[in-house]
Design an enzyme around this catalytic site. Structure first.
Site, PDB file in Angstrom:
ATOM      1  N   HIS A 234       7.377 -25.199  13.859  1.00 54.86           N
ATOM      2  CA  HIS A 234       8.788 -25.400  13.674  1.00 54.86           C
ATOM      3  C   HIS A 234       8.967 -26.800  14.183  1.00 54.86           C
ATOM      4  CE1 HIS A 234       8.646 -21.391  12.090  1.00 54.86           C
ATOM      5  NE2 HIS A 234       8.924 -20.691  13.236  1.00 54.86           N
TER       6      HIS A 234
ATOM      7  N   LYS B 144      16.299 -24.721   6.886  1.00 56.94           N
ATOM      8  CA  LYS B 144      17.400 -24.901   7.644  1.00 56.94           C
ATOM      9  C   LYS B 144      18.272 -26.018   7.105  1.00 56.94           C
ATOM     10  CE  LYS B 144      15.920 -22.576  11.736  1.00 56.94           C
ATOM     11  NZ  LYS B 144      16.838 -21.163  12.037  1.00 56.94           N
TER      12      LYS B 144
ATOM     13  N   ARG C 246       0.872  -1.322   0.084  1.00 61.97           N
ATOM     14  CA  ARG C 246      -0.148   0.173   0.058  1.00 61.97           C
ATOM     15  C   ARG C 246       0.886   1.296  -0.206  1.00 61.97           C
ATOM     16  NH1 ARG C 246      -5.546   0.571   2.711  1.00 61.97           N
ATOM     17  NH2 ARG C 246      -5.465  -1.728   2.800  1.00 61.97           N
TER      18      ARG C 246
HETATM   19  C1  BG6 Z   1       9.524 -17.317  14.007  1.00 59.62           C
HETATM   20  C2  BG6 Z   1       8.690 -17.032  15.519  1.00 59.62           C
HETATM   21  O1  BG6 Z   1       8.570 -18.208  13.527  1.00 59.62           O
HETATM   22  O2  BG6 Z   1      10.657 -18.183  14.533  1.00 59.62           O
HETATM   23  C3  BG6 Z   1       9.617 -16.099  16.390  1.00 59.62           C
HETATM   24  O3  BG6 Z   1       7.859 -16.317  15.081  1.00 59.62           O
HETATM   25  C4  BG6 Z   1      11.058 -17.095  16.656  1.00 59.62           C
HETATM   26  O4  BG6 Z   1       9.121 -15.999  17.378  1.00 59.62           O
HETATM   27  C5  BG6 Z   1      11.626 -17.579  15.295  1.00 59.62           C
HETATM   28  O5  BG6 Z   1      12.106 -16.101  17.342  1.00 59.62           O
HETATM   29  C6  BG6 Z   1      12.767 -18.528  15.470  1.00 59.62           C
HETATM   30  O6  BG6 Z   1      13.266 -18.776  14.432  1.00 59.62           O
HETATM   31  P1  BG6 Z   1      15.084 -19.104  14.515  1.00 59.62           P
HETATM   32  O7  BG6 Z   1      15.418 -19.255  13.082  1.00 59.62           O
HETATM   33  O8  BG6 Z   1      15.650 -17.809  14.991  1.00 59.62           O
HETATM   34  O9  BG6 Z   1      15.196 -20.186  15.310  1.00 59.62           O
END
Ligand code: BG6
Length: 499
Positions: A243, A185, A47
């Protein structure tokens, strides 16, 4: 791996943080290492009112802060960058997007291969595909169209199903790439290679030889500037549901017949669908939730979670979660998986620890602890194997020693950032490292009773910043005669790591 010629990226939410901090740097890196096609363009859409020149300047000044940036290469990259300001929620404005795209395809003499990246607030995840479809920008007749959807993919099971329905109304599953940056990763991908390229581990990889598994996703920082978002999310939605469950699936899955999007994700989803559903009774005993409180750390006073910007003063959102869970299948029956994640812990570490069963009969006066395999996802990426060795000298005492591999020993090899790898894969049409619809729904289904339970009068324990969470989380393992590993940033440092 280079992307075949002529593919383009349209980034919705282009004026946002994600684009500036992650996406453009990842695309630039792919460009500067010659992994993007010779003819490509990136169109930023959002936007905010920028001209192409203003947008390029804004991105450039951010990118020039990166150490060692090659300004000549950067300005070559910038020539591929364009910007369009529209109201992304208004279908009519997409007429202008279509015009702009047609002009760019013409200018680049390119087929209409386009990756749409939704780096927007989740409220637009269903809207943008509808608006694209209204102008036939989802049609693949003149080139492929793919859609990357950022997290969060839904807020709970019902909203994830609703989002899926919206997406599937306008795009087919093979066009949808749900990003989970953990799958980008290198060390997470290596879980597959480590397990399935090494014959020696597979025979041991089951309830017959594994006693229990620990998965830790610890963070040093608090919620920083994201209190508003995090307060509606919490550790369960923010880290665990996506994750950590993906990491768990990679540890627990059966070997796929081939490494491709279908075969690999078929095995991933089977694990997620085999997670034993949690009753309230299970949750009472096997779940620990915590919230960090104001604390002194190395002479600094760190604010408690409830004092962070954007967080409600009475908030009951968890910033720590520890959970014991089980996978109900032939391979894993009876093997507990202990998973924990939290903010403001002593260090930033993500790792998996496989604890093998001890020897059946102790023959030495002092037996070494049972074998452990530590797979470090970040930082100090690597793998450590612990085993017993005869303590030199008289007698037969065993002591615990280790062998390790660290990625840093690979010398010059640079690990691709998660976004580089995932963008490259999406441009190449490889969805192996993207979450499939059924996997996302299986995760939400497993998490649903925890979300319900959280809404009730569950206990939420305070913990001081810089500690390993509430002591109740230690008790979760101690009850089973076990203890968490307390990892340090340095992979091979075995001492208790505290701030
Ligand atoms: C993100 C979360 O998806 O992953 C964050 O929203 C978190 O809160 C992050 O800090 C962690 O990712 P990484 O790659 O730093 O372990």
């Amino acid at each position: 791996m280079k992307v075949p010629d002529n593919s383009n990226v349209v980034i919705f939410g282009a004026s946002g943080d994600l684009n500036f901090r992650k996406l453009v740097p990842a695309l630039y890196h792919l460009f500067s290492t010659d992994q993007l096609p010779a003819r490509f363009f990136i169109l930023g859409v959002s936007r905010s009112a920028f001209t192409d020149t203003e947008f390029r300047q804004a991105i450039s000044s951010q990118m020039l802060k990166i150490e060692g940036m090659d300004s000549q290469r950067l300005s070559e990259f910038m020539e591929h960058l364009y910007y369009l300001s529209i109201n992304t929620a208004d279908e009519h404005d997409y007429g202008r997007l279509k015009e702009r795209l047609l002009a760019l395809y013409e200018q680049y003499q390119a087929p209409h291969n386009t990756l749409y990246y939704l780096a927007t607030p989740p409220s637009l995840f269903g809207v943008i595909p509808r608006c694209l479809a209204a102008h036939e920008l989802n049609k693949e007749a003149e080139g492929w169209k793919r859609l990357i959807v950022e997290k969060p993919i839904g807020y709970d099971f019902e909203s994830a199903v609703a989002l899926d329905d919206q997406l599937h109304q306008y795009f087919e599953e093979h066009q949808i790439y749900r990003i989970d940056h953990y799958l980008g990763k290198e060390t997470v991908q290596n879980l597959l290679v480590f397990r399935f390229a090494n014959g020696m581990f597979e025979p041991l990889w089951s309830r017959n030889f594994i006693d229990y598994v620990e998965i830790t996703g610890a963070e040093l920082l608090g919620v920083e500037e994201r209190g508003g978002y995090y307060d509606g999310s919490g550790a369960l939605r923010d880290m665990f549901q996506n994750h950590l469950l993906q990491v768990l699936a990679m540890i627990a899955m059966e070997p796929p017949a081939a490494i491709n999007a279908d075969a690999t994700r078929d095995e991933v989803v089977k694990v997620l669908q085999s997670l034993r559903p949690l009753s309230d009774h299970d949750l009472e005993h096997n779940l620990v939730l915590g919230q960090y409180t104001e604390s002194e750390v190395r002479g600094d006073t760190l604010p408690g979670y409830r004092d962070e910007n954007g967080v409600a003063s009475e908030s009951r959102t968890e910033t720590y979660l520890g959970l014991k869970l089980q996978i109900e299948n032939w391979r894993w029956s009876g093997v507990p998986f202990y998973v924990r994640t939290g903010k403001r812990l002593p260090t930033r570490v993500t790792e998996v620890v496989i604890h093998f069963r001890p020897t059946p009969h102790p023959v030495f006066s002092q037996n070494a602890p049972a074998n452990k395999l530590i797979i470090r996802i970040q930082p100090d990426e690597g793998i450590v194997m612990n085993f017993g060795l005869k303590k030199p000298g008289a007698g037969f005492e065993a002591e615990d020693v280790s062998m390790d591999f660290r990625y840093q020993d690979l010398g010059e090899t640079k690990l691709l950032s998660a976004y580089e790898r995932l963008l490259l894969d999406a441009l190449n049409g490889d969805a192996t490292l993207f979450a499939r619809s059924d996997a996302v729904l299986a995760c939400w289904k497993f998490v649903a009773p925890i979300l319900n339970y959280k809404d009730g009068p569950m206990a939420l324990y305070g913990y001081a910043c810089g500690t390993w969470g509430p002591k109740e989380a230690d008790a979760l393992l101690e009850r089973d005669g076990r203890r968490w590993r307390y990892p340090c940033k340095n992979l091979t440092n075995t001492h208790y790591c505290e701030l």
